[in-house]
Enzyme design. Structure first.
Site, PDB file in Angstrom:
ATOM      1  N   ASP A 116      -2.135  -7.522   4.128  1.00  0.00           N
ATOM      2  CA  ASP A 116      -2.156  -6.152   4.621  1.00  0.00           C
ATOM      3  C   ASP A 116      -1.036  -5.402   3.906  1.00  0.00           C
ATOM      4  O   ASP A 116       0.144  -5.695   4.106  1.00  0.00           O
ATOM      5  CB  ASP A 116      -1.915  -6.169   6.137  1.00  0.00           C
ATOM      6  CG  ASP A 116      -1.839  -4.776   6.749  1.00  0.00           C
ATOM      7  OD1 ASP A 116      -1.738  -3.791   5.995  1.00  0.00           O
ATOM      8  OD2 ASP A 116      -1.865  -4.669   7.987  1.00  0.00           O
ATOM      9  N   GLN A 159       0.843  -1.196   0.000  1.00  0.00           N
ATOM     10  CA  GLN A 159       0.000   0.000   0.000  1.00  0.00           C
ATOM     11  C   GLN A 159       0.874   1.241   0.000  1.00  0.00           C
ATOM     12  O   GLN A 159       1.616   1.476   0.944  1.00  0.00           O
ATOM     13  CB  GLN A 159      -0.910   0.013   1.231  1.00  0.00           C
ATOM     14  CG  GLN A 159      -1.785   1.264   1.258  1.00  0.00           C
ATOM     15  CD  GLN A 159      -2.747   1.291   2.424  1.00  0.00           C
ATOM     16  OE1 GLN A 159      -3.024   0.267   3.026  1.00  0.00           O
ATOM     17  NE2 GLN A 159      -3.254   2.466   2.733  1.00  0.00           N
ATOM     18  N   CYS A 185      -6.623   1.721   1.785  1.00  0.00           N
ATOM     19  CA  CYS A 185      -6.588   0.361   2.337  1.00  0.00           C
ATOM     20  C   CYS A 185      -7.853  -0.416   1.995  1.00  0.00           C
ATOM     21  O   CYS A 185      -7.818  -1.631   1.827  1.00  0.00           O
ATOM     22  CB  CYS A 185      -6.344   0.377   3.838  1.00  0.00           C
ATOM     23  SG  CYS A 185      -7.560   1.320   4.756  1.00  0.00           S
ATOM     24  N   HIS A 222      -8.085   0.797   9.512  1.00  0.00           N
ATOM     25  CA  HIS A 222      -7.343   0.125   8.454  1.00  0.00           C
ATOM     26  C   HIS A 222      -8.063  -1.159   8.047  1.00  0.00           C
ATOM     27  O   HIS A 222      -8.674  -1.818   8.878  1.00  0.00           O
ATOM     28  CB  HIS A 222      -5.931  -0.182   8.977  1.00  0.00           C
ATOM     29  CG  HIS A 222      -5.008  -0.747   7.940  1.00  0.00           C
ATOM     30  ND1 HIS A 222      -4.703  -0.072   6.784  1.00  0.00           N
ATOM     31  CD2 HIS A 222      -4.331  -1.926   7.890  1.00  0.00           C
ATOM     32  CE1 HIS A 222      -3.870  -0.826   6.060  1.00  0.00           C
ATOM     33  NE2 HIS A 222      -3.640  -1.946   6.711  1.00  0.00           N
TER      34      HIS A 222
END
Length: 215
Positions: A169, A74, A80, A154
């Site tokens: 993630d 990211q 996100c 998030h």
């Protein structure tokens, strides 16, 4: 999110549904099969400490990550949700029905051979998905969080690739393998991972799980 999926050219045979609670009877209300779970959670000091320790531990111990796991970093702030969505769809792309001119389908095809970093860079230049994300993010803002809120929320995606449950993630350097799972037990296994996030921050209430379920 449905609007977002439609704009990205995905047929509505999968839908995002809220998981209203972690108890078996509430999980039984979620339509099956479930192919991904998105978890929205607050990034607190406790979580950041855990994240650093987890990264060190995995680097030291190693872990098994199948090469077929689609993972991207990211680099865009506040993207996100988009990246969680891409992680959810990309790792289930053979189950999805894309429209012929789907912008997400093209993005996935173009980026399959890229590294996680290259995928992030590519998303920065990929107007179709970014613009869609930004317009749907504005529509979805019921109330803007106050400026003095220190806590960022998030999104992460939990997916089953080849019988292992992975946490994806974009802020982490790599996927995290949470052990074995199956199509039948995936939702329950993913919720167990979500519970660990909640247990680390027992005072926090801002957790929200969304399942990508058969429509």
């Amino acid at each position: 999110v449905l609007q977002f999926l439609k704009q990205l050219g995905i047929h509505p045979d999968w839908q995002f549904v809220d998981v209203y609670g972690m108890e078996p009877e509430l999980l039984s209300m979620v339509p099956r099969p479930v192919c991904a779970v998105l978890l929205l959670f607050p990034v607190t000091e406790k979580y950041e400490t855990f994240r650093t320790e987890e990264e060190e531990r995995i680097k030291a111990m190693g872990q098994d990550v199948k090469s077929s796991v689609y993972f991207m970093k990211q680099t865009i702030n506040n993207a996100c949700g988009t990246i969680g969505l891409i992680h959810a769809i990309a790792n289930n792309r053979e189950k999805m029905n894309f429209e012929t001119n789907s912008s997400l389908k093209k993005f996935l095809e173009d980026s399959l051979s890229m590294t996680p970093e290259e995928r992030a860079k590519y998303l920065e230049t990929y107007e179709a998905i970014r613009v869609t994300h930004e317009s749907s993010a504005h529509e979805g803002q019921t109330e803007a969080p106050s400026i003095d809120e220190k806590v960022d929320l998030h999104f992460i995606a939990l997916v089953n690739v080849g019988g292992h449950l992975y946490e994806l993630d974009g802020r982490k350097p790599f996927p995290v393998n949470h052990g074995e799972t199956s199509d039948d037990s995936f939702l329950e296994d993913a919720i167990e991972v979500c519970k660990k996030f909640m247990e680390r921050d027992p005072e926090e209430l801002r957790f929200n799980a969304i399942a990508l379920s058969a429509a």
